[in-house]
Design an enzyme around this catalytic site. Structure first.
Site, PDB file in Angstrom:
ATOM      1  N   ASN A  82      14.499   7.568  15.304  1.00 17.88           N
ATOM      2  CA  ASN A  82      13.179   7.668  14.676  1.00 17.88           C
ATOM      3  C   ASN A  82      12.989   8.968  13.886  1.00 17.88           C
ATOM      4  OD1 ASN A  82      10.046   7.273  14.605  1.00 17.88           O
ATOM      5  ND2 ASN A  82      10.366   9.238  15.633  1.00 17.88           N
ATOM      6  N   GLY A  84      12.690  11.765  11.362  1.00 22.88           N
ATOM      7  CA  GLY A  84      12.751  11.683   9.904  1.00 22.88           C
ATOM      8  C   GLY A  84      11.880  12.743   9.268  1.00 22.88           C
ATOM      9  N   TYR A 147      14.407  10.240  -0.058  1.00 26.35           N
ATOM     10  CA  TYR A 147      13.917   9.514   1.129  1.00 26.35           C
ATOM     11  C   TYR A 147      14.211   8.015   1.004  1.00 26.35           C
ATOM     12  CZ  TYR A 147      10.442   8.121   4.701  1.00 26.35           C
ATOM     13  OH  TYR A 147       9.806   7.595   5.805  1.00 26.35           O
ATOM     14  N   LYS A 151      16.611   5.949   3.533  1.00 24.03           N
ATOM     15  CA  LYS A 151      16.033   4.859   4.337  1.00 24.03           C
ATOM     16  C   LYS A 151      16.659   3.513   3.991  1.00 24.03           C
ATOM     17  CE  LYS A 151      13.113   7.153   6.929  1.00 24.03           C
ATOM     18  NZ  LYS A 151      13.258   7.177   8.389  1.00 24.03           N
TER      19      LYS A 151
HETATM   20  N1  LIG Z   1       4.193   7.974   9.074  1.00 24.24           N
HETATM   21  C1  LIG Z   1       4.453   6.981   8.264  1.00 24.24           C
HETATM   22  O1  LIG Z   1       3.572   6.465   7.564  1.00 24.24           O
HETATM   23  C2  LIG Z   1       5.865   6.428   8.174  1.00 24.24           C
HETATM   24  C3  LIG Z   1       6.074   5.298   7.371  1.00 24.24           C
HETATM   25  C4  LIG Z   1       7.352   4.751   7.295  1.00 24.24           C
HETATM   26  C5  LIG Z   1       8.393   5.318   8.012  1.00 24.24           C
HETATM   27  N2  LIG Z   1       8.162   6.414   8.781  1.00 24.24           N
HETATM   28  C6  LIG Z   1       9.291   6.957   9.519  1.00 24.24           C
HETATM   29  O2  LIG Z   1       8.970   6.979  10.887  1.00 24.24           O
HETATM   30  C7  LIG Z   1       9.611   8.073  11.530  1.00 24.24           C
HETATM   31  C8  LIG Z   1       8.581   8.928  12.254  1.00 24.24           C
HETATM   32  O3  LIG Z   1       7.645   9.393  11.303  1.00 24.24           O
HETATM   33  P1  LIG Z   1       6.323  10.221  11.745  1.00 24.24           P
HETATM   34  O4  LIG Z   1       5.350  10.066  10.637  1.00 24.24           O
HETATM   35  O5  LIG Z   1       5.959   9.867  13.111  1.00 24.24           O
HETATM   36  O6  LIG Z   1       6.905  11.713  11.675  1.00 24.24           O
HETATM   37  P2  LIG Z   1       6.283  13.063  12.258  1.00 24.24           P
HETATM   38  O7  LIG Z   1       4.905  12.845  12.797  1.00 24.24           O
HETATM   39  O8  LIG Z   1       6.484  14.075  11.178  1.00 24.24           O
HETATM   40  O9  LIG Z   1       7.253  13.392  13.510  1.00 24.24           O
HETATM   41  C9  LIG Z   1       8.594  13.592  13.231  1.00 24.24           C
HETATM   42  C10 LIG Z   1       9.353  13.785  14.525  1.00 24.24           C
HETATM   43  O10 LIG Z   1      10.746  13.903  14.178  1.00 24.24           O
HETATM   44  C11 LIG Z   1      11.224  15.137  14.679  1.00 24.24           C
HETATM   45  N3  LIG Z   1      12.292  15.630  13.798  1.00 24.24           N
HETATM   46  C12 LIG Z   1      12.223  15.982  12.495  1.00 24.24           C
HETATM   47  N4  LIG Z   1      13.430  16.411  12.060  1.00 24.24           N
HETATM   48  C13 LIG Z   1      14.260  16.324  13.137  1.00 24.24           C
HETATM   49  C14 LIG Z   1      15.633  16.643  13.358  1.00 24.24           C
HETATM   50  N5  LIG Z   1      16.407  17.134  12.378  1.00 24.24           N
HETATM   51  N6  LIG Z   1      16.144  16.456  14.599  1.00 24.24           N
HETATM   52  C15 LIG Z   1      15.390  15.975  15.607  1.00 24.24           C
HETATM   53  N7  LIG Z   1      14.094  15.646  15.469  1.00 24.24           N
HETATM   54  C16 LIG Z   1      13.542  15.825  14.244  1.00 24.24           C
HETATM   55  C17 LIG Z   1      10.026  16.038  14.781  1.00 24.24           C
HETATM   56  O11 LIG Z   1      10.287  17.100  15.689  1.00 24.24           O
HETATM   57  P3  LIG Z   1       9.385  18.454  15.659  1.00 24.24           P
HETATM   58  O12 LIG Z   1       8.076  18.080  16.304  1.00 24.24           O
HETATM   59  O13 LIG Z   1      10.163  19.424  16.460  1.00 24.24           O
HETATM   60  O14 LIG Z   1       9.215  18.831  14.222  1.00 24.24           O
HETATM   61  C18 LIG Z   1       8.979  15.049  15.274  1.00 24.24           C
HETATM   62  O15 LIG Z   1       9.134  14.819  16.654  1.00 24.24           O
HETATM   63  C19 LIG Z   1      10.360   8.825  10.429  1.00 24.24           C
HETATM   64  O16 LIG Z   1      11.702   8.404  10.385  1.00 24.24           O
HETATM   65  C20 LIG Z   1       9.635   8.402   9.166  1.00 24.24           C
HETATM   66  O17 LIG Z   1      10.455   8.498   8.047  1.00 24.24           O
HETATM   67  C21 LIG Z   1       6.929   6.989   8.881  1.00 24.24           C
END
Ligand SMILES: NC(=O)c1ccc[n+]([C@@H]2O[C@H](COP(=O)([O-])OP(=O)(O)OC[C@H]3O[C@@H](n4cnc5c(N)ncnc54)[C@H](OP(=O)(O)O)[C@@H]3O)[C@@H](O)[C@H]2O)c1
Length: 240
Positions: A82, A84, A147, A151
């Protein structure tokens, strides 16, 4: 004994909802994160889910981190890739660093986590690998050449690896969330958010739990016939 699930980026946002949903479904859960110790400590305090810090972009750190998780909790049965990041810029302004950081985390990170766990899953004849891709890996997005490429790569990886894991009882699937109300999305100005919502037929942003429920299903024994697939969870915003 309960199955062990490891969720990368599991301390915040969608990953935290996934970790909690898997815990509620009876799994022993480990949540990995990159650097936000405060958020991780708060998450552990609230949920009792252990958090482990390493970067999925670093292969050796993944090997070491996985070994620690497995020593403490047992062999990992379910891996949710997950973690990202975004480093958005129109392509003519995108730096090599912005490209590389996103590829290292969002695409190589999936390799780095899956590769060390793969032999064990094959040997035990059971495994679930669930990759969190994105709507923007399916349709592309202005300002996200890095990105969207990473993806989309996750979806190709899913389809190829599913074919290798099938006979060994290991399924590999992807989930493509649309816009989900995490900190990242809620940080954009309200006007922009409203304009995004206007393009989503169900008329709302996704909730992290909408994605978590898909993960719980794909992880279950009931989903054993599903592999190499992509679940699109985007409120009808983009139809594949
Ligand atoms: N939010 C959306 O609308 C959306 C839509 C489509 C896809 N996604 C995908 O869903 C996933 C989660 O997104 P989110 O919005 O929940 O992200 P988020 O709130 O920014 O949380 C990201 C998480 O990933 C961790 N992380 C980032 N870089 C990392 C690394 N190099 N190694 C280990 N952990 C890492 C962060 O750790 P820290 O807390 O330590 O920074 C945090 O726990 C991602 O892959 C994103 O691309 C999100």
């Amino acid at each position: 004994m309960s199955r062990v699930a490891l969720v990368t980026g599991g301390s915040r946002g969608i990953g935290a909802a996934i970790a909690k949903a898997l815990q509620a479904a009876g799994y022993t859960v480990a949540a990995n994160y990159a650097g936000n110790d405060e958020a991780a400590a708060k998450f552990t305090e609230e949920t009792g889910i252990k958090t482990y810090k390493w970067s999925v972009a670093d292969y050796d750190a993944c090997v070491e981190g996985i070994a620690k998780v497995e020593a403490e909790l047992g062999p990992v049965d379910v891996l949710v890739n997950n973690a990202g990041i975004t480093r958005d810029a129109p392509f003519h302004k995108m730096t090599r660093e912005q490209w590389q950081q996103v590829m290292d985390t969002n695409l190589s990170g999936v390799f780095n986590m899956t590769h060390p766990l793969w032999p064990g899953m094959r040997e035990r004849k059971f495994g679930r690998v669930i990759n969190i891709s994105s709507i923007n890996g399916q349709k592309g997005q202005f300002g996200q050449a890095n990105y969207s490429a990473a993806k989309a790569g996750d979806i190709g990886f899913t389809k190829a690896l599913a074919q290798e894991g099938a006979r060994a009882g290991v399924t590999v699937n992807a989930i493509c969330p649309g816009y989900v109300a995490t900190e990242m999305v809620m940080a954009v100005p309200e006007k922009v958010r409203e304009s995004i919502i206007a393009t989503i037929p169900v008329g709302r942003l996704g909730e992290p739990e909408d994605i978590a429920r898909c993960v719980v299903f794909l992880a279950s024994d009931d989903a054993g016939f599903i592999t190499g697939s992509t679940i699109t969870a985007n409120g009808g915003q983009y139809l594949t």
